[in-house]
Design a protein around this motif. Structure first.
Motif, PDB file in Angstrom:
ATOM      1  N   HIS A 113     -25.544 -27.353 -48.192  1.00  0.00           N
ATOM      2  CA  HIS A 113     -25.079 -28.287 -47.158  1.00  0.00           C
ATOM      3  C   HIS A 113     -25.304 -29.742 -47.546  1.00  0.00           C
ATOM      4  O   HIS A 113     -24.591 -30.630 -47.073  1.00  0.00           O
ATOM      5  N   LYS A 157     -24.565 -28.633 -39.208  1.00  0.00           N
ATOM      6  CA  LYS A 157     -25.037 -28.276 -40.540  1.00  0.00           C
ATOM      7  C   LYS A 157     -24.225 -27.131 -41.137  1.00  0.00           C
ATOM      8  O   LYS A 157     -23.934 -27.118 -42.337  1.00  0.00           O
ATOM      9  N   LEU A 172     -21.020 -28.500 -42.556  1.00  0.00           N
ATOM     10  CA  LEU A 172     -21.245 -29.170 -43.833  1.00  0.00           C
ATOM     11  C   LEU A 172     -21.305 -28.163 -44.976  1.00  0.00           C
ATOM     12  O   LEU A 172     -20.681 -28.360 -46.024  1.00  0.00           O
ATOM     13  N   GLU A 173     -22.047 -27.080 -44.764  1.00  0.00           N
ATOM     14  CA  GLU A 173     -22.157 -26.075 -45.822  1.00  0.00           C
ATOM     15  C   GLU A 173     -20.825 -25.349 -46.036  1.00  0.00           C
ATOM     16  O   GLU A 173     -20.460 -25.020 -47.174  1.00  0.00           O
ATOM     17  N   ARG A 207     -18.654 -27.759 -48.021  1.00  0.00           N
ATOM     18  CA  ARG A 207     -19.139 -27.888 -49.396  1.00  0.00           C
ATOM     19  C   ARG A 207     -18.786 -26.648 -50.219  1.00  0.00           C
ATOM     20  O   ARG A 207     -18.451 -26.764 -51.405  1.00  0.00           O
ATOM     21  N   TRP A 228     -17.419 -20.565 -39.656  1.00  0.00           N
ATOM     22  CA  TRP A 228     -18.525 -21.324 -39.078  1.00  0.00           C
ATOM     23  C   TRP A 228     -18.219 -21.537 -37.602  1.00  0.00           C
ATOM     24  O   TRP A 228     -17.059 -21.568 -37.184  1.00  0.00           O
TER      25      TRP A 228
END
Length: 537
Positions: A192, A83, A86-87, A90, A107
């Motif tokens: 996300h 997750k 994904l964020e 994005r 991340w």
């Protein structure tokens, strides 16, 4: 843009942007050290994630720990990726499209073949706060400021859609606002699940507006929402679409509230389940554990104190005032005991919620819908052989409150007129937000010192769609409370109905039918009580 850098720290694999590599040393990627040193402060906490604000020597960052809460989250990480990644991705994509959002720095995830959660570090947006907190804590001081904020927000949402950005959870808590001299600026967060593509079409735009409007429909005026719509509306869109968005928002809000009505029965960031010897129940997180333990040890103790202030003592219930320690200091609350009046009551409680449990659930259902009611803090039951017996409910106390019929008898004509309009507005919102009360009588409405209303005694409350028949039933029950009062005139009753039916916005059509149906139902209620030799409360 330069390629991200990679690092492995204490078994966690990290990917850093160039800005992240310049800002974050290897030691800065160890969260446990920040917590031990007091540099990390918890901002949000839940079963699925915890967000920390970390103060570094080089600046302030936010550190989000995304946890895998259940098998669904684990499988999602397997197929979609972590997750946090994904964020992170994005955020980079939104920056390329010129959309203001948080700046991703790094991340990471624990090393290994299978998902174990992930971490995201972003740079703090200085001087910004969530839009909902800003509007509740610092509302616009002047009409000019309100108009400027409304127009700026409309321009920001329009900019998102033009860039092909739609947000599946577009509420004010996921938009940061930073007041500036030239006007407020906005920043999108919790991204996300943001969807990226070509400029958003009508359906996608309406879905976003409905999500955003759920918050504002309860807290802003129709004029402000119309101003937003006119500033946002594309030239080829009809003005009637605003009404469609309002209708869809109402249905969306009802679905959201229904989905949340029973979360007070589960352990989460707002509530917890509690248990003692022969006693179990539910409590809000704000209630200190010491206070909960005191009630669990002996739920009847407050009623047995020599200095107890009894508010009610009947065959079915006992109510008293009790002083409860809280984080903000001792508070006087109302404590109610629901007695077992029939031998079969514990058996019936196996098949339907008890009176105490219904009051607990309904109280939080009303609070979640923005309806005025004393907030429940604790609900308990004595249990024997698995059966729920005597119930207990601890609620906030409305200071200097009196019952509605007392207020009508006490206030002057101008105050009664004002109170009539206030009651009509809240009862209308009560029904519009999917709540009905089979015992909506004057004795179950409190008038506070500020002249506003509070709904109490929520055992008879039900949630769901409120049909015209059920509305008439509730209105007739309230009308019957004043059937013999010379303080409530026919003019007052008509004024109540005018406000309830929103004559100013919806016109007067059909009001006579409502008047006749309410009058007929009121007379039927009076005859029923007379036949049973029961006075009207």
């Amino acid at each position: 843009m330069s390629a991200p850098a990679a690092a492995t720290i204490d078994g966690d694999r990290w990917t850093l942007t160039p800005a992240g590599r310049a800002l974050l040393a290897n030691d800065d990627l160890r969260l446990d050290r920040h917590i031990a040193a007091g540099r990390a402060t918890v901002v949000k906490h839940g079963e699925h994630r915890t967000v920390y604000r970390v103060v570094l020597a080089t600046g302030v960052v936010y550190w989000k720990h995304c946890r895998l809460n259940g098998s669904r989250a684990w499988w999602r990480d397997v197929f979609r990726g972590p997750k946090a990644k994904l964020e992170f991705d994005r955020a980079l994509a939104l920056a390329e499209r010129g959309i203001p959002t948080v700046e991703p720095l790094a991340w990471g995830q624990p090393a290994g073949a299978w998902p174990k959660g992930s971490f995201l570090i972003t740079r703090a947006v200085e001087g910004a706060e969530p839009l909902d907190e800003h509007l509740l804590g610092h509302p616009p001081a002047t009409p000019f400021d309100r108009r400027r904020l409304t127009l700026a927000l409309a321009a920001f949402i329009s900019r998102l859609h033009a860039a092909g950005v739609t947000h599946p959870d577009l509420h004010p808590g996921n938009i940061l606002i930073r007041p500036e001299a030239a006007g407020p600026s906005f920043c999108l967060i919790d991204i996300h699940d943001v969807e990226l593509g070509p400029p958003a079409g009508p359906r996608a735009r309406i879905q976003d507006l409905v999500l955003l409007n759920r918050w504002f429909q309860m807290r802003s005026t129709r004029a402000d929402r119309l101003r937003f719509w006119r500033a946002f509306r594309p030239t080829d869109w009809s003005e009637n679409w605003a009404k469609e968005i309002e209708r869809e928002t109402e249905w969306s809000s009802l679905r959201l509230w229904r989905s949340r009505d029973t979360r007070c029965l589960r352990g989460n960031r707002h509530f917890r389940c509690v248990r003692g010897s022969g006693v179990s129940g539910h409590a809000v997180r704000e209630l200190p554990a010491e206070a909960v333990d005191t009630f669990l040890a002996d739920p009847d103790a407050p009623f047995n104190r020599p200095d107890v202030v009894l508010l009610k003592d009947s065959r079915s219930a006992t109510v008293c005032e009790v002083k409860v320690p809280t984080a903000d200091g001792p508070r006087v609350m109302v404590y109610k005991r629901f007695l077992v009046t029939e031998w079969y009551d514990p058996v019936v409680n196996l098949f339907r919620p008890s009176a105490a449990l219904r009051s607990w659930v309904n109280g939080h259902a009303l609070v979640g819908r923005g309806l005025p009611t004393p907030r429940p803090w604790l609900a308990l039951h004595r249990r024997r052989f698995g059966f729920a017996g005597v119930g207990y409910l601890l609620c906030e106390k409305v200071p200097d409150a009196i019952h509605l019929h007392e207020a009508v008898a006490k206030f002057d004509r101008r105050a009664v007129r004002r109170l009539t309009e206030v009651a009509a507005r809240w009862v209308r919102l009560f029904h519009e937000r999917g709540v009905r009360h089979r015992d909506l009588k004057a004795a179950n409405l409190l008038v506070g010192a500020d002249g506003d209303l509070q709904f109490i005694d929520l055992v008879g409350v039900r949630t769901g769609r409120v049909s015209p028949h059920l509305r008439v039933r509730d209105l007739a029950r309230l009308n019957a409370s004043f059937i013999s009062s010379n303080r409530v005139t026919r003019t007052d009753r008509l004024r109540f109905l005018c406000t309830y039916l929103l004559w100013g916005a919806r016109g007067r059509a059909g009001w006579r039918d409502w008047w006749v149906q309410i009058d007929r139902a009121t007379r039927a209620k009076v005859r029923k009580n007379e036949a049973r030799d029961r006075p009207l409360a």
